[in-house]
Write a protein that holds these residues in place. Structure first.
Motif, PDB file in Angstrom:
ATOM      1  N   LEU A  32       4.290  -3.190  11.101  1.00 46.40           N
ATOM      2  CA  LEU A  32       3.231  -3.235  10.092  1.00 46.40           C
ATOM      3  C   LEU A  32       2.061  -4.118  10.515  1.00 46.40           C
ATOM      4  O   LEU A  32       1.024  -4.135   9.883  1.00 46.40           O
ATOM      5  N   ALA A  33       2.294  -4.872  11.629  1.00 50.96           N
ATOM      6  CA  ALA A  33       1.307  -5.872  12.013  1.00 50.96           C
ATOM      7  C   ALA A  33      -0.074  -5.257  12.189  1.00 50.96           C
ATOM      8  O   ALA A  33      -1.080  -5.823  11.769  1.00 50.96           O
ATOM      9  N   LYS A  34      -0.123  -4.058  12.791  1.00 51.50           N
ATOM     10  CA  LYS A  34      -1.448  -3.497  13.084  1.00 51.50           C
ATOM     11  C   LYS A  34      -2.208  -3.141  11.805  1.00 51.50           C
ATOM     12  O   LYS A  34      -3.414  -3.013  11.820  1.00 51.50           O
ATOM     13  N   TRP A  35      -1.477  -2.987  10.684  1.00 52.91           N
ATOM     14  CA  TRP A  35      -2.140  -2.708   9.417  1.00 52.91           C
ATOM     15  C   TRP A  35      -2.577  -3.987   8.719  1.00 52.91           C
ATOM     16  O   TRP A  35      -3.605  -4.028   8.062  1.00 52.91           O
ATOM     17  N   VAL A  36      -1.729  -5.007   8.859  1.00 50.55           N
ATOM     18  CA  VAL A  36      -1.986  -6.235   8.103  1.00 50.55           C
ATOM     19  C   VAL A  36      -2.943  -7.153   8.857  1.00 50.55           C
ATOM     20  O   VAL A  36      -3.728  -7.882   8.247  1.00 50.55           O
ATOM     21  N   LEU A  37      -2.870  -7.084  10.219  1.00 50.75           N
ATOM     22  CA  LEU A  37      -3.661  -8.007  11.034  1.00 50.75           C
ATOM     23  C   LEU A  37      -5.160  -7.971  10.733  1.00 50.75           C
ATOM     24  O   LEU A  37      -5.780  -9.026  10.573  1.00 50.75           O
ATOM     25  N   PRO A  38      -5.782  -6.768  10.640  1.00 50.31           N
ATOM     26  CA  PRO A  38      -7.230  -6.747  10.355  1.00 50.31           C
ATOM     27  C   PRO A  38      -7.583  -7.467   9.060  1.00 50.31           C
ATOM     28  O   PRO A  38      -8.541  -8.236   9.009  1.00 50.31           O
ATOM     29  N   SER A  39      -6.767  -7.254   8.015  1.00 50.43           N
ATOM     30  CA  SER A  39      -7.041  -7.918   6.729  1.00 50.43           C
ATOM     31  C   SER A  39      -6.958  -9.427   6.884  1.00 50.43           C
ATOM     32  O   SER A  39      -7.835 -10.165   6.420  1.00 50.43           O
ATOM     33  N   ALA A  40      -5.882  -9.872   7.564  1.00 50.50           N
ATOM     34  CA  ALA A  40      -5.705 -11.305   7.759  1.00 50.50           C
ATOM     35  C   ALA A  40      -6.875 -11.873   8.553  1.00 50.50           C
ATOM     36  O   ALA A  40      -7.364 -12.974   8.273  1.00 50.50           O
ATOM     37  N   LEU A  41      -7.321 -11.096   9.553  1.00 52.65           N
ATOM     38  CA  LEU A  41      -8.432 -11.545  10.399  1.00 52.65           C
ATOM     39  C   LEU A  41      -9.710 -11.698   9.580  1.00 52.65           C
ATOM     40  O   LEU A  41     -10.422 -12.697   9.704  1.00 52.65           O
ATOM     41  N   ILE A  42      -9.981 -10.692   8.714  1.00 56.97           N
ATOM     42  CA  ILE A  42     -11.181 -10.763   7.866  1.00 56.97           C
ATOM     43  C   ILE A  42     -11.110 -11.999   6.985  1.00 56.97           C
ATOM     44  O   ILE A  42     -12.075 -12.765   6.882  1.00 56.97           O
ATOM     45  N   ALA A  43      -9.936 -12.217   6.385  1.00 56.97           N
ATOM     46  CA  ALA A  43      -9.779 -13.377   5.508  1.00 56.97           C
ATOM     47  C   ALA A  43     -10.043 -14.664   6.287  1.00 56.97           C
ATOM     48  O   ALA A  43     -10.748 -15.561   5.814  1.00 56.97           O
ATOM     49  N   LEU A  44      -9.502 -14.721   7.509  1.00 59.32           N
ATOM     50  CA  LEU A  44      -9.652 -15.914   8.352  1.00 59.32           C
ATOM     51  C   LEU A  44     -11.119 -16.153   8.692  1.00 59.32           C
ATOM     52  O   LEU A  44     -11.614 -17.288   8.641  1.00 59.32           O
ATOM     53  N   VAL A  45     -11.825 -15.065   9.034  1.00 57.11           N
ATOM     54  CA  VAL A  45     -13.238 -15.182   9.390  1.00 57.11           C
ATOM     55  C   VAL A  45     -14.041 -15.699   8.195  1.00 57.11           C
ATOM     56  O   VAL A  45     -14.891 -16.581   8.339  1.00 57.11           O
ATOM     57  N   VAL A  46     -13.741 -15.157   7.009  1.00 59.03           N
ATOM     58  CA  VAL A  46     -14.474 -15.612   5.815  1.00 59.03           C
ATOM     59  C   VAL A  46     -14.208 -17.092   5.559  1.00 59.03           C
ATOM     60  O   VAL A  46     -15.124 -17.852   5.245  1.00 59.03           O
ATOM     61  N   VAL A  47     -12.941 -17.507   5.726  1.00 56.41           N
ATOM     62  CA  VAL A  47     -12.626 -18.924   5.553  1.00 56.41           C
ATOM     63  C   VAL A  47     -13.437 -19.758   6.540  1.00 56.41           C
ATOM     64  O   VAL A  47     -14.041 -20.779   6.177  1.00 56.41           O
ATOM     65  N   GLY A  48     -13.506 -19.291   7.814  1.00 56.67           N
ATOM     66  CA  GLY A  48     -14.255 -20.013   8.847  1.00 56.67           C
ATOM     67  C   GLY A  48     -15.725 -20.117   8.489  1.00 56.67           C
ATOM     68  O   GLY A  48     -16.317 -21.202   8.520  1.00 56.67           O
ATOM     69  N   LEU A  53       1.166  -0.465   1.315  1.00 56.89           N
ATOM     70  CA  LEU A  53       1.324   0.332   2.542  1.00 56.89           C
ATOM     71  C   LEU A  53       2.779   0.681   2.806  1.00 56.89           C
ATOM     72  O   LEU A  53       3.085   1.571   3.602  1.00 56.89           O
ATOM     73  N   LEU A  54       3.678  -0.046   2.157  1.00 54.75           N
ATOM     74  CA  LEU A  54       5.100   0.107   2.480  1.00 54.75           C
ATOM     75  C   LEU A  54       5.668   1.408   1.935  1.00 54.75           C
ATOM     76  O   LEU A  54       5.174   1.958   0.953  1.00 54.75           O
ATOM     77  N   ARG A  55       6.722   1.871   2.607  1.00 53.43           N
ATOM     78  CA  ARG A  55       7.413   3.071   2.133  1.00 53.43           C
ATOM     79  C   ARG A  55       8.555   2.686   1.218  1.00 53.43           C
ATOM     80  O   ARG A  55       9.062   1.578   1.284  1.00 53.43           O
ATOM     81  N   TRP A  56       8.969   3.641   0.407  1.00 54.50           N
ATOM     82  CA  TRP A  56      10.119   3.410  -0.465  1.00 54.50           C
ATOM     83  C   TRP A  56      11.386   3.174   0.351  1.00 54.50           C
ATOM     84  O   TRP A  56      11.484   3.614   1.482  1.00 54.50           O
ATOM     85  N   ARG A  57      12.300   2.505  -0.212  1.00 53.89           N
ATOM     86  CA  ARG A  57      13.654   2.259   0.302  1.00 53.89           C
ATOM     87  C   ARG A  57      13.700   1.325   1.495  1.00 53.89           C
ATOM     88  O   ARG A  57      14.321   0.289   1.436  1.00 53.89           O
ATOM     89  N   SER A  58      13.006   1.682   2.601  1.00 54.85           N
ATOM     90  CA  SER A  58      13.075   0.841   3.788  1.00 54.85           C
ATOM     91  C   SER A  58      11.883   1.180   4.667  1.00 54.85           C
ATOM     92  O   SER A  58      11.508   2.345   4.780  1.00 54.85           O
ATOM     93  N   ASP A  59      11.282   0.157   5.249  1.00 55.43           N
ATOM     94  CA  ASP A  59      10.136   0.423   6.108  1.00 55.43           C
ATOM     95  C   ASP A  59      10.292  -0.364   7.400  1.00 55.43           C
ATOM     96  O   ASP A  59      10.208  -1.579   7.409  1.00 55.43           O
ATOM     97  N   ARG A  60      10.564   0.359   8.494  1.00 56.11           N
ATOM     98  CA  ARG A  60      10.787  -0.339   9.761  1.00 56.11           C
ATOM     99  C   ARG A  60       9.616  -0.188  10.708  1.00 56.11           C
ATOM    100  O   ARG A  60       9.702  -0.556  11.869  1.00 56.11           O
ATOM    101  N   ARG A  61       8.528   0.432  10.231  1.00 58.60           N
ATOM    102  CA  ARG A  61       7.382   0.603  11.123  1.00 58.60           C
ATOM    103  C   ARG A  61       6.817  -0.768  11.475  1.00 58.60           C
ATOM    104  O   ARG A  61       6.919  -1.715  10.685  1.00 58.60           O
TER     105      ARG A  61
END
Lengths: 146, 634
Positions: free
Chosen positions: B417-433, B407-415
Motif C-alpha cells: 500500500l506504500a505507493k498509495w499512501v506515500l504521496p499523501s504523506a509526502l504532501i503533508a510533510l511538504v506542507v508542514v515544512g 483504499l483497502l479491500r474488504w476482508r484482507s488486503d495484502r497489496r
C-alpha cells in the motif's frame, strides 16, 4: 482467527476505547477546566496566577474607566466586600454596565484580572440568569444592599 | 378555535401512539402490519395538523395563546412570525414531536425490505418513543395554553433569533436529530425479533444516511449563523448547545460507517446495534441539555426544573430499556465474517474507535460541569482549551486514517500500500515544512490540520483510480465527495485559526486603517431604521489593489423586547472573508472590530460537500435497490 476470538478482540478494543476516552477526559479536565471565582475567593489567593478562570460579580459603580486608545477599559468587579481590578480590551457586550452582574473569562496577572471575554447578564426572559454565577450574583446584590 | 384544534389533534395522536404500541406488544389480534401502518401515518397527519395550527396562530398573532403573547409581536416581519413558531421551548418541542411521528410514518409507509414482524416491533418502539414525548408536550409544555383576557400586544422574539437562519437551521437539525429515532427503532425491532443481520443493515442504511445528511447540513448552517450573528468572529465555540448537536453527529458518523460493514460483510453486528441505540440516545441527551434549561444560551428559553426532570426520566427509561434489551440479546447475535486487521473492516473499526473516543471526551467535557455543580456546587466551565487539546489531535488522526482506509479491500488486503499512501504523506510533510518556513508561529493543531487537509484533497480521490468511472457506484462517488469535504473543511479551520488578522480600533469618519491586505476607510456613520429596530450604521470602504467594496455593519436597537445587537458586515472574496463589527461611540470616535479571515469559507463549503457526498451516496443506494428489486420481481 476464529470468528469468536475476533469478536472478543473487538469487544476488548471497544472497552479499551471507552476507558481511554474517560482517562483522556480526566487528564484534559485536570488543568483545562476553568473554575469560577468570586472576588472574595480571589482576595484570599484561591485563584492561581495565569490559569484560565472565570470571575463573577457586580461591576462596581463609578469604576469603569476608558483608556485613551478607545478600546481598552478598566473596571472593578466587586461582591460588596472585596474588589478585583479588571482590564479588558475589546467591545463590551450590550448589557455591560455599572451596577449590573458580569462574568469575565481570563487570567490573574498579579493583582489584576486580565479578561479575554466579558459575558454580561442578558434579558432574563431569554437567558437564565445563571451564567455560572447566579448564587454569587445574588450574594453580591444582598451584600451591597445591606 | 385553531389552538383547540391543534391540542385535540395532539391528544388524538397520543392515543393512536398508545394503540400502535399495544398492537406491537401483541394485545391486539389484528394483522399487525396492516393496522400499524395506517396508525403511524394518521399519527403523522395529526401532529402535522397540530404543528400547522401553531404556525397559524403565530402568523395571525393570536395573543390569546400564551405562547404567542410571550414570543411574538404584531409588528414583527411575517418570516419571523412564521419561524418564530419554533423559536421557543414549546413550539420547538412540537416540531420535535412532529418530526418524530413523520419519521415513524415514513418508516411505516416506505420500508418494504424488512419483514412484517420486525416492522411491527420497530413501529412499536417508535410509538413508545412518541408516547413519552407526547406526554411531555401535553403535561409539561403545552404550546396551546390560552390567556384570558388576551393581552393587547406580545412581548416579541429574541432579536438574536430574528434572522433567516431561524427558518432553516432548527428544522434541518431536528430532521437529523429525530430522524435517528428510526435507526433506534429498527435496532430495537431487530433485537426483539432476533434478526440482526445484513438485510437489516441494508434497510437501516438509508435512514441513517438521510438523518446524517440533515445533521451535517444543520450543524454547518448553525455554525455559519453563529459566525455572522454573534459578531465574535468565531465559527465554533464548544458551547454545550453546539456539543449537543455534535454528539449525535459523531455517533451517527460512526454508525454510518459500521452499518456498511454489516451490510457488506455481515460483521460488527452487536456494535452496530449499540451505535444505533447510542446515536438516538445522544439526540435525547442533546434535547435534555438544551430543553431542560440547565444551560445558558439563546437556545435555552426558560428555566423550569419540572421539564428537565421529565426529559431526564424519559431519557433514562428509553436508554435503559434499550441497553437492557441489548444486554439480553447480545449473546444471541451471531458473529460476523472474520477479517484481517489490514482490511476495509479493520480501517472502519479504527474509524469507529476514534469517533467513539472523541464522542466520549466531548460527552464528559459537556456534562462534567453540570454533574460537578449538582454534586459539589462547584462552578466549572469547560471550554475550547479542553476540547481543542483533547478532541483535536484525535480528529487529526482520524483525518490521517482517510489516506489509507478508503483504499483497502474488504476482508484482507495484502497489496503493497506504500505507493498509495506515500504521496499523501509526502504532501503533508511538504506542507508542514513550508508552514514552518513561512509561519513558524502556527499552533500544532493548525499546522497539521492544514497539512492533512491539503494532502486529503488528492488522497480522497484515490479510491477512484483504476476504476471505470462510468461503472463506479454512486455510493463510492458519495464517499469521495464527503472525504474531499473533510479535507476542505480542515484547511478552512486551520487557515482561520492560523492566518486570521484582527484589528480593534477607534475611528472617526475619514480615518483609514490597514487590516491584512485590505485598506479600510470609515466613510461615514449614519442612523438607519428597520421594521422593529433602529440602528447606527457604519459605512466602510474596503479595497486591496483593484475595486472598492462597501461594508455596512450595524449596531441595532430592538424595541420589543428592548435589546441591542450588532449586525456584522461580511464581504466574501475568493480567498476569504472580510468581517466588520461596529462597537460603541467613544470620545475618540467609533469602536470598530475588523477581521481578515483567509479561506474561512472553506469550513462551511467543506460541511456542505460532506452533506452532498451523503446525498449522492443515498441516491445511489436507493436507485440501486429499486433496480435490484425490479430484477427480482421479473
Amino acid at each position: 482467527m476464529k470468528p469468536k476470538h475476533q469478536r472478543l478482540t473487538l469487544a476488548v478494543l471497544a472497552i479499551i476505547a471507552v476507558a481511554a476516552a474517560v482517562l483522556l477526559a480526566m487528564w484534559g479536565l485536570r488543568d483545562r477546566a476553568a473554575y469560577f471565582f468570586t472576588p472574595a475567593e480571589v482576595a484570599i489567593g484561591k485563584a492561581q496566577q495565569g490559569a484560565a478562570i472565570r470571575l463573577g460579580g457586580m461591576v462596581k459603580k463609578g469604576s469603569i474607566r476608558q483608556r485613551s486608545d478607545g478600546v481598552t477599559i478598566d473596571f472593578i468587579v466587586t461582591d460588596g466586600s472585596h474588589d478585583v481590578p479588571v482590564v479588558y480590551r475589546g467591545i463590551t457586550p450590550d448589557l455591560f454596565k455599572e451596577g449590573s452582574g458580569v462574568v469575565a473569562e481570563g487570567r490573574m496577572r498579579g493583582k489584576t484580572f486580565v479578561a479575554d471575554t466579558i459575558l454580561a447578564k442578558h434579558d432574563e426572559r431569554y437567558m437564565p440568569p445563571q451564567m455560572g454565577n447566579e448564587v454569587a450574583e445574588h450574594a453580591a446584590v444582598k451584600t451591597v444592599q445591606q | 378555535m385553531i389552538a383547540e384544534l391543534g391540542l385535540a389533534a395532539l391528544w388524538l395522536a397520543a392515543a393512536l401512539a398508545l394503540l400502535q404500541l399495544l398492537l406491537a406488544l401483541g394485545f391486539a389480534k389484528a394483522d399487525g402490519a396492516k393496522a400499524a401502518r395506517p396508525l403511524a401515518l394518521l399519527q403523522a397527519i395529526l401532529t402535522l395538523l397540530a404543528f400547522g395550527s401553531l404556525i397559524a396562530v403565530f402568523l395571525r398573532t393570536d395573543l390569546s395563546v400564551a405562547l404567542v403573547f410571550e414570543n411574538s409581536h404584531s409588528a414583527k416581519p411575517w418570516l419571523y412570525k412564521f419561524a418564530g413558531t419554533w423559536g421557543n421551548h414549546e413550539g420547538s418541542m412540537l416540531l420535535w414531536v412532529a418530526v418524530l411521528s413523520v419519521s415513524g410514518a415514513a418508516l411505516a409507509v416506505l420500508e418494504k425490505r424488512i419483514n412484517e414482524k420486525m416492522l411491527v416491533a420497530s413501529l412499536g418502539a417508535q410509538a413508545a418513543l412518541g408516547l413519552g414525548f407526547y406526554a411531555f408536550l401535553l403535561f409539561a409544555s403545552n404550546p396551546f395554553a390560552r390567556l384570558n383576557p388576551a393581552p393587547l400586544e406580545g412581548r416579541g422574539l429574541n432579536p438574536l433569533l430574528q434572522d433567516p437562519g431561524l427558518a432553516f437551521h432548527p428544522p434541518t437539525l431536528y430532521l437529523g436529530y429525530v430522524g435517528l429515532s428510526v435507526a433506534f427503532s429498527l435496532a430495537v425491532g431487530a433485537m426483539l425479533t432476533r434478526q440482526v443481520d445484513a438485510p437489516l443493515a441494508r434497510a437501516m442504511r438509508p435512514w441513517v444516511l438521510a438523518s446524517w445528511i440533515f445533521l451535517t447540513l444543520g450543524i454547518t448552517a448553525g455554525s455559519y449563523w453563529a459566525y455572522y450573528e454573534l459578531g465574535w468572529g468565531g465559527w465554533w465555540f464548544w458551547d454545550p448547545v453546539e456539543n449537543a448537536s455534535l454528539m449525535p453527529w459523531l455517533a451517527a458518523t460512526a454508525l454510518l460507517h459500521s452499518v456498511n460493514v454489516l451490510a457488506a460483510r455481515g460483521g460488527l453486528r452487536s456494535w452496530t446495534m449499540m451505535l444505533a441505540v447510542v446515536a438516538f440516545s445522544m439526540s435525547m441527551v442533546g434535547t435534555f441539555l438544551v430543553r431542560s434549561g440547565i444551560l445558558t444560551s439563546v437556545h435555552a428559553f426558560a428555566v423550569d426544573p419540572q421539564r428537565g426532570t421529565f426529559i431526564l426520566a424519559l431519557l433514562a427509561i428509553y436508554v435503559g430499556a434499550a441497553l437492557i434489551l441489548f444486554a439480553a440479546r447480545a449473546a444471541t447475535i451471531r458473529e460476523g465474517a472474520p477479517f484481517k486487521p489490514v482490511s476495509r473492516e479493520g480501517a472502519l473499526v479504527v474509524n469507529n474507535l476514534l469517533l467513539s473516543v472523541i464522542l466520549g471526551v466531548v460527552f464528559v467535557g459537556t456534562l462534567y460541569p453540570i454533574i460537578a455543580e449538582a454534586l459539589s456546587g462547584e462552578k466549572i466551565s469547560v471550554g475550547p482549551p479542553y476540547f481543542n487539546a483533547v478532541a483535536g489531535p484525535l480528529a487529526l488522526i482520524l483525518g490521517a486514517l482517510l489516506f489509507v482506509g478508503p483504499l483497502l479491500r474488504w476482508r484482507s488486503d495484502r497489496r503493497p500500500l506504500a505507493k498509495w499512501v506515500l504521496p499523501s504523506a509526502l504532501i503533508a510533510l511538504v506542507v508542514v515544512g513550508i508552514s514552518f518556513a513561512f509561519a513558524p508561529e502556527m499552533s500544532l493543531l493548525a499546522r497539521f490540520g492544514l497539512a492533512f487537509g491539503t494532502a486529503l484533497l488528492p488522497a480522497s480521490i484515490l479510491p477512484l483510480f483504476g476504476r471505470s468511472l462510468k461503472r463506479t457506484p454512486l455510493a463510492v462517488w458519495g464517499m469521495v465527495v464527503a472525504h474531499l469535504g473533510v479535507g476542505v473543511a480542515l484547511i478552512g479551520m486551520a487557515s482561520d485559526s492560523a492566518f486570521t488578522q484582527e484589528k480593534l480600533t477607534v475611528a472617526r469618519p475619514g480615518d483609514k486603517m490597514q487590516v491584512g491586505p485590505w485598506l479600510i476607510e470609515l466613510a461615514g456613520i449614519a442612523p438607519v431604521a428597520g421594521p422593529n429596530w433602529t440602528a447606527i450604521e457604519a459605512h466602510l470602504r474596503a479595497s486591496r489593489g483593484g475595486g472598492t467594496e462597501t461594508l455596512r455593519p450595524q449596531a441595532r436597537t430592538f424595541t420589543s423586547p428592548f435589546t441591542e445587537t450588532s449586525e456584522t458586515a461580511i464581504h466574501t472574496a475568493w480567498n476569504g472573508q472580510f468581517y466588520a463589527v461596529i462597537g460603541r461611540q467613544r470620545d475618540e470616535g467609533w469602536q470598530l472590530r475588523l477581521w481578515w479571515k483567509p479561506f474561512v469559507t472553506l469550513i462551511w463549503l467543506g460541511g456542505v460537500l460532506i452533506g452532498i457526498g451523503g446525498l449522492i451516496a443515498l441516491v445511489g443506494r436507493l436507485w440501486r435497490e429499486r433496480r435490484w428489486g425490479r430484477q427480482v420481481a421479473e
